[in-house]
Design a protein around this motif. Sequence first.
Motif, PDB file in Angstrom:
ATOM      1  N   UNK A  27       0.807  -1.223   0.000  1.00 62.55           N
ATOM      2  CA  UNK A  27       0.000   0.000   0.000  1.00 62.55           C
ATOM      3  C   UNK A  27       0.835   1.265   0.000  1.00 62.55           C
ATOM      4  N   UNK A  28       2.084   1.161   0.419  1.00 59.06           N
ATOM      5  CA  UNK A  28       2.941   2.335   0.527  1.00 59.06           C
ATOM      6  C   UNK A  28       4.308   2.004  -0.080  1.00 59.06           C
ATOM      7  N   UNK A  29       4.933   2.973  -0.746  1.00 58.86           N
ATOM      8  CA  UNK A  29       6.218   2.741  -1.403  1.00 58.86           C
ATOM      9  C   UNK A  29       7.290   2.254  -0.429  1.00 58.86           C
ATOM     10  N   UNK A  30       7.176   2.640   0.837  1.00 64.07           N
ATOM     11  CA  UNK A  30       8.166   2.233   1.831  1.00 64.07           C
ATOM     12  C   UNK A  30       8.115   0.730   2.121  1.00 64.07           C
ATOM     13  N   UNK A  31       7.007   0.059   1.740  1.00 59.03           N
ATOM     14  CA  UNK A  31       6.846  -1.375   1.994  1.00 59.03           C
ATOM     15  C   UNK A  31       7.332  -2.236   0.829  1.00 59.03           C
ATOM     16  N   UNK A  32       7.635  -1.582  -0.312  1.00 62.43           N
ATOM     17  CA  UNK A  32       7.877  -2.336  -1.539  1.00 62.43           C
ATOM     18  C   UNK A  32       9.137  -3.189  -1.476  1.00 62.43           C
ATOM     19  N   UNK A  33      10.229  -2.629  -0.989  1.00 64.35           N
ATOM     20  CA  UNK A  33      11.496  -3.355  -0.978  1.00 64.35           C
ATOM     21  C   UNK A  33      11.409  -4.628  -0.138  1.00 64.35           C
ATOM     22  N   UNK A  34      10.790  -4.530   1.029  1.00 67.22           N
ATOM     23  CA  UNK A  34      10.666  -5.713   1.903  1.00 67.22           C
ATOM     24  C   UNK A  34       9.806  -6.785   1.239  1.00 67.22           C
ATOM     25  N   UNK A  35       8.752  -6.374   0.534  1.00 68.35           N
ATOM     26  CA  UNK A  35       7.887  -7.336  -0.148  1.00 68.35           C
ATOM     27  C   UNK A  35       8.631  -8.046  -1.268  1.00 68.35           C
ATOM     28  N   UNK A  36       9.415  -7.284  -2.040  1.00 68.43           N
ATOM     29  CA  UNK A  36      10.214  -7.874  -3.120  1.00 68.43           C
ATOM     30  C   UNK A  36      11.234  -8.851  -2.545  1.00 68.43           C
ATOM     31  N   UNK A  37      11.868  -8.464  -1.454  1.00 68.34           N
ATOM     32  CA  UNK A  37      12.863  -9.337  -0.818  1.00 68.34           C
ATOM     33  C   UNK A  37      12.241 -10.644  -0.351  1.00 68.34           C
ATOM     34  N   UNK A  38      11.059 -10.573   0.248  1.00 69.01           N
ATOM     35  CA  UNK A  38      10.406 -11.801   0.708  1.00 69.01           C
ATOM     36  C   UNK A  38      10.014 -12.691  -0.464  1.00 69.01           C
ATOM     37  N   UNK A  39       9.433 -12.103  -1.509  1.00 75.88           N
ATOM     38  CA  UNK A  39       9.021 -12.891  -2.675  1.00 75.88           C
ATOM     39  C   UNK A  39      10.214 -13.514  -3.380  1.00 75.88           C
ATOM     40  N   UNK A  40      11.387 -12.872  -3.279  1.00 73.21           N
ATOM     41  CA  UNK A  40      12.579 -13.385  -3.959  1.00 73.21           C
ATOM     42  C   UNK A  40      13.079 -14.696  -3.373  1.00 73.21           C
ATOM     43  N   UNK A  41      12.570 -15.076  -2.191  1.00 72.59           N
ATOM     44  CA  UNK A  41      12.932 -16.382  -1.620  1.00 72.59           C
ATOM     45  C   UNK A  41      12.437 -17.530  -2.495  1.00 72.59           C
ATOM     46  N   UNK A  42      11.389 -17.273  -3.286  1.00 73.16           N
ATOM     47  CA  UNK A  42      10.725 -18.338  -4.011  1.00 73.16           C
ATOM     48  C   UNK A  42      11.066 -18.372  -5.499  1.00 73.16           C
ATOM     49  N   UNK A  43      11.729 -17.342  -5.997  1.00 76.97           N
ATOM     50  CA  UNK A  43      12.008 -17.301  -7.432  1.00 76.97           C
ATOM     51  C   UNK A  43      13.069 -16.246  -7.706  1.00 76.97           C
ATOM     52  N   UNK A  44      13.739 -16.378  -8.853  1.00 75.30           N
ATOM     53  CA  UNK A  44      14.744 -15.394  -9.259  1.00 75.30           C
ATOM     54  C   UNK A  44      14.118 -14.199  -9.966  1.00 75.30           C
ATOM     55  N   UNK A  45      12.801 -14.217 -10.170  1.00 76.92           N
ATOM     56  CA  UNK A  45      12.096 -13.086 -10.748  1.00 76.92           C
ATOM     57  C   UNK A  45      10.874 -12.768  -9.885  1.00 76.92           C
ATOM     58  N   UNK A  46      10.675 -11.499  -9.599  1.00 75.87           N
ATOM     59  CA  UNK A  46       9.544 -11.062  -8.782  1.00 75.87           C
ATOM     60  C   UNK A  46       8.705 -10.087  -9.599  1.00 75.87           C
ATOM     61  N   UNK A  47       7.405 -10.342  -9.653  1.00 73.83           N
ATOM     62  CA  UNK A  47       6.502  -9.478 -10.404  1.00 73.83           C
ATOM     63  C   UNK A  47       5.892  -8.422  -9.490  1.00 73.83           C
TER      64      UNK A  47
END
Length: 332
Positions: free
Chosen positions: A183-203
């Motif tokens: 919901x906020x730009x400040x949360x984006x990096x942490x979300x990308x980092x978490x999703x990156x645990x499961x794949x080498x590409x994050x959408x």
Amino acid sequence: MKIAVLMGGTSAERDVSLASGLAITKALRERGHDVSVVDTATGFIPEGEEKDLLPGGVKSAPPSNIAQALPLIGLGQVEQLRSADLAFLALHGGAGEDGTVQALLQLVGVPYTGSGPLGSGIAMDKDVTKRLLRDSQVPTLPWRVARAPSFAYDPDTIEDLVGLPCIVKPSRQGSSVGIHVVNDASELQAAVQDASQYDSEVMIERFAKGRELTVGILGDQALPPVEIRPKKGIYDYESKYTPGMTEYLCPAPLDEEVVAQIQAYALRAFKVLKLRGYGRIDFILAKEQLFCLEANTLPGMTATSLLPKAAAASGIDFPELCERIARSAVAG
């Protein structure tokens, strides 16, 4: 027929796959088939041990990978598979849904259910899927992809093209594993980092608030749309596999024109993604506009799964659904 049901494996969706596989096994045996259970992580499972595969039911969090898993090439040496008339794939995620197992089965000469290696690989990759959907005039939401090793992205591009809120998810994963609403730009990096645990590409994809819908495909037939109403938040892993956390309406309460349009889009997507046999295409209806989200080449076949619900609304019970999928695969 002599059928080997392939299930389990080492993906984050192992528990869901086991649940699907055991349900399919029961249904096919009810139809009189000689069915063997093969866990692609450990090999053939004797009938007396099948009940121990999923003793606690589907968990509300992704399971850990199996240690010392059977090398994939060893799967081709499992006698119960090599001697089968058909491999019924109940695999979700990983090598079971990305086309790898399908290619192996073609090499050993065993027919199998669902899409081939090319279609499976395309549909598993959400970025490639959305490019093909866009080019074939199937509407889809704006997106960008952050890739390993840095998972870098341009915040200005994300804000201008995708906007906030947005959805962050692994590009090649299913069952809503690793998904976040930002919901906020400040949360984006942490979300990308978490999703990156499961794949080498994050959408990173625009979030559209609306009605979640899905259309099952059986052969060349689009089944009645199902509406998905999670009781809290988004339709994530927990909402999908915890009984009572999501309401399903089938057929979805939609105007006839919307039903015709969503089914047409689903069939077009199924064709352009080079899928075959059966599958499921997911949509969202936001402000009277349909957007295609993704395709599922091996959709869940559990008690709460969507394809069986849609088939039942068409008068096809679960054993008959499994029978049709099996017969279609053997017929080619």
